[in-house]
Design a protein around this motif. Sequence first.
Motif, PDB file in Angstrom:
ATOM      1  N   ILE A  46       0.891  -1.102   0.095  1.00  0.00           N
ATOM      2  CA  ILE A  46       0.106   0.128   0.009  1.00  0.00           C
ATOM      3  C   ILE A  46       0.905   0.971  -0.001  1.00  0.00           C
ATOM      4  O   ILE A  46       0.518   2.061  -0.438  1.00  0.00           O
ATOM      5  CB  ILE A  46      -0.962   0.078   1.229  1.00  0.00           C
ATOM      6  N   GLY A  73      -4.197   4.600  -4.826  1.00  0.00           N
ATOM      7  CA  GLY A  73      -4.792   3.267  -4.613  1.00  0.00           C
ATOM      8  C   GLY A  73      -5.723   3.183  -3.787  1.00  0.00           C
ATOM      9  O   GLY A  73      -6.482   1.987  -3.832  1.00  0.00           O
ATOM     10  N   GLY A  74      -6.385   4.283  -2.845  1.00  0.00           N
ATOM     11  CA  GLY A  74      -6.999   3.969  -1.746  1.00  0.00           C
ATOM     12  C   GLY A  74      -7.259   5.358  -1.115  1.00  0.00           C
ATOM     13  O   GLY A  74      -6.796   6.217  -1.437  1.00  0.00           O
ATOM     14  N   SER A 119      -8.273  -3.230   3.156  1.00  0.00           N
ATOM     15  CA  SER A 119      -6.897  -3.860   2.929  1.00  0.00           C
ATOM     16  C   SER A 119      -5.775  -4.336   4.046  1.00  0.00           C
ATOM     17  O   SER A 119      -5.345  -5.163   4.202  1.00  0.00           O
ATOM     18  CB  SER A 119      -5.807  -3.086   2.021  1.00  0.00           C
ATOM     19  N   SER A 165      -8.718  -0.105  -0.361  1.00  0.00           N
ATOM     20  CA  SER A 165      -8.432  -0.135  -1.807  1.00  0.00           C
ATOM     21  C   SER A 165      -9.361  -0.322  -2.686  1.00  0.00           C
ATOM     22  O   SER A 165     -10.317  -0.818  -2.455  1.00  0.00           O
ATOM     23  CB  SER A 165      -7.348  -1.325  -2.088  1.00  0.00           C
ATOM     24  N   GLN A 174     -10.065  -1.411  -7.036  1.00  0.00           N
ATOM     25  CA  GLN A 174      -9.793  -1.972  -7.741  1.00  0.00           C
ATOM     26  C   GLN A 174      -9.897  -1.630  -9.137  1.00  0.00           C
ATOM     27  O   GLN A 174      -9.042  -1.889  -9.961  1.00  0.00           O
ATOM     28  CB  GLN A 174     -10.184  -3.625  -7.617  1.00  0.00           C
ATOM     29  N   ARG A 198     -10.731   4.332  -9.188  1.00  0.00           N
ATOM     30  CA  ARG A 198      -9.394   5.155  -8.929  1.00  0.00           C
ATOM     31  C   ARG A 198      -9.251   6.289  -9.558  1.00  0.00           C
ATOM     32  O   ARG A 198      -8.772   7.239  -8.962  1.00  0.00           O
ATOM     33  CB  ARG A 198      -8.261   3.884  -9.356  1.00  0.00           C
TER      34      ARG A 198
END
Length: 140
Positions: free
Chosen positions: A5, A36-37, A70, A84, A86, A91
């Motif tokens: 991460i 990513g998150g 995550s 997160s 995907q 994103r």
Amino acid sequence: MIEEIRRFIRHPSSVPIQVKRGEEKKQVPLKDVSKGGLCFRSQVTLATGNVVEVNILTSKPTFTAKGIVSWCKLEGDEYLVGISFQNKAVRYALRMVEQICYIEDYKKRIKAKTGRQLTSDEAAQEWIQKYAADFPPLAD
């Protein structure tokens, strides 16, 4: 897992978010956001792998997406929870929220430093002129 991460640069934020797990909805403080998150503070632990719905109500339009827990770790008397996303479209939308966080932070810094009160549009225009070229591109 946390090392994976951390390959994304995290950015601090003070935006409140709403997290929905099953039928339970909670408003929690967003700690930071990345490509990513995101990470938020929680009074309860969340199991890795759980699916949650995240709503960032301050963005226009509202950011809503399902993400996966995550990681979750105890920090002091609360938990930090990493989510997160995907889906590439999600994103990308989160990337826009990340820029909004930067712009709102810029607006606050200008007010504190100079006393100048910018509208959100003025802050966005100034931030884009000064910093958008240096904003890292979205990785696949």
